[in-house]
Design a protein around this motif. Structure first.
Motif: not given
Length: 257
Positions: A239-251
Motif C-alpha cells: 500500500s506504500g510502494g514496494y518492499r523487497f526483503v533480502n539477506a546479507f552474510r557477514y563474518a
C-alpha cells in the motif's frame, strides 16, 4: 543493477562518480542491518580505530562516528570519496583500492568491507591488505549479499537480464554459505563470528523503483527497461510502494598476535 551484481553492468566499480549522489540517495543506508551486526561482533565503540574499505558514500563511516569510534574510510572512486567526506567532516576518507590501502601497517583496531570485496581484482590480495593495516589481535569484518534465492531483488535482476538477452549472473563464492569464513581463514585469520541478516529495500513509487534498479544506466536503456522492472516488481507491491526483503552474510575474524 549495481547494488547486487557481482560484476555490475551499470557502472565501472572504479568509476562511480557519475552515480555517487544517486547511490547515496537510493542505496546509501540500505545495508544498515549488516553494519550493526559487524559493529556488534567486532566490539566497535568509543576510541576504536576503524577503517571501512569500499566505503562508498560514507554512511557506515558516519555510523561509526556516531558510535564514538575514530573512523576512516577508503574508496577507489573520487566522487564517492567526495560525498563521504561531506557526510562525515571529522573522518579521514581517502581514495584507495582494497588491494592498495594508503595507510601504514597496524593502523586500525577494526577493518571492515561491506559489499565491496567482490569488486577487488583479487579478493585474496584484498584480504591480505585489510590484514596488513589491522593491529595484531585486531579484527577484520566483511559482509555482502547472500545467495540470490534469498533476495527478492533477485527477481528484478532476472527480469532485467532476460529483457537484455543476458544470462543471470551466477552467485560468487562470497555469497554462498561459508564463503566469507573461508576467505578470512585463507587469509590467516581466526573466524570469531558469522551470520545472516535481513536487509530490506523499499521504494515509495515507480519512479524511485526504476531509478534505484537502473541506477547508472543510459537514459535510453532506462526508458526501454522501466516497464520490465515495474512488471517484475508487481508481487512486491504494498500500500506504500514496494518492499523487497533480502539477506546479507557477514563474518568477522581476528588477526594473530
Amino acid at each position: 543493477m549495481i547494488r547486487e551484481s557481482e560484476a555490475p553492468h551499470a557502472a565501472d566499480p572504479h568509476g562511480w562518480s557519475g552515480v555517487a549522489e544517486g547511490w547515496a540517495e537510493l542505496w546509501g543506508g540500505f545495508a544498515e542491518p549488516a553494519w550493526r551486526a559487524l559493529a556488534d561482533v567486532t566490539g566497535i565503540g568509543p576510541s576504536s580505530r576503524t577503517l571501512d574499505v569500499g566505503c562508498g558514500s560514507g554512511e557506515f563511516v558516519a555510523f561509526l562516528d556516531r558510535l564514538g569510534a575514530s573512523a576512516a574510510g577508503a574508496d577507489p572512486d573520487p566522487g564517492m570519496v567526495g560525498v563521504a567526506r561531506s557526510r562525515v567532516s571529522g573522518a579521514e576518507v581517502r581514495v584507495g583500492d582494497a588491494e592498495r590501502l594508503p595507510w601504514p601497517d597496524a593502523a586500525f583496531d577494526v577493518v571492515t568491507a561491506i559489499n565491496a570485496l567482490q569488486f577487488a581484482d583479487d579478493t585474496d590480495d584484498a584480504v591480505a591488505e585489510l590484514v596488513r593495516v589491522t593491529v595484531p589481535g585486531g579484527l577484520v569484518g566483511i559482509s555482502n549479499w547472500a545467495e540470490s534465492d534469498r533476495n527478492d531483488l533477485g527477481t528484478i535482476d532476472a527480469a532485467v537480464a532476460a529483457a537484455a538477452g543476458e544470462d543471470v549472473s551466477k552467485d560468487g563464492d562470497l555469497r554462498k554459505p561459508g564463503g566469507l569464513e573461508a576467505l578470512l581463514g585463507d587469509g590467516g585469520l581466526e573466524v570469531v563470528a558469522a551470520g545472516l541478516v535481513e536487509v530490506v529495500w523499499e521504494a515509495p513509487d515507480d519512479d524511485v523503483l526504476v531509478r534505484g534498479v537502473l541506477l547508472g544506466e543510459e537514459p535510453q536503456v532506462v526508458a526501454a527497461t522501466a516497464a520490465t522492472v515495474i512488471e517484475a516488481a508487481r508481487p512486491f507491491r504494498t500500500s506504500g510502494g514496494y518492499r523487497f526483503v533480502n539477506a546479507f552474510r557477514y563474518a568477522a575474524a581476528r588477526k594473530p598476535g
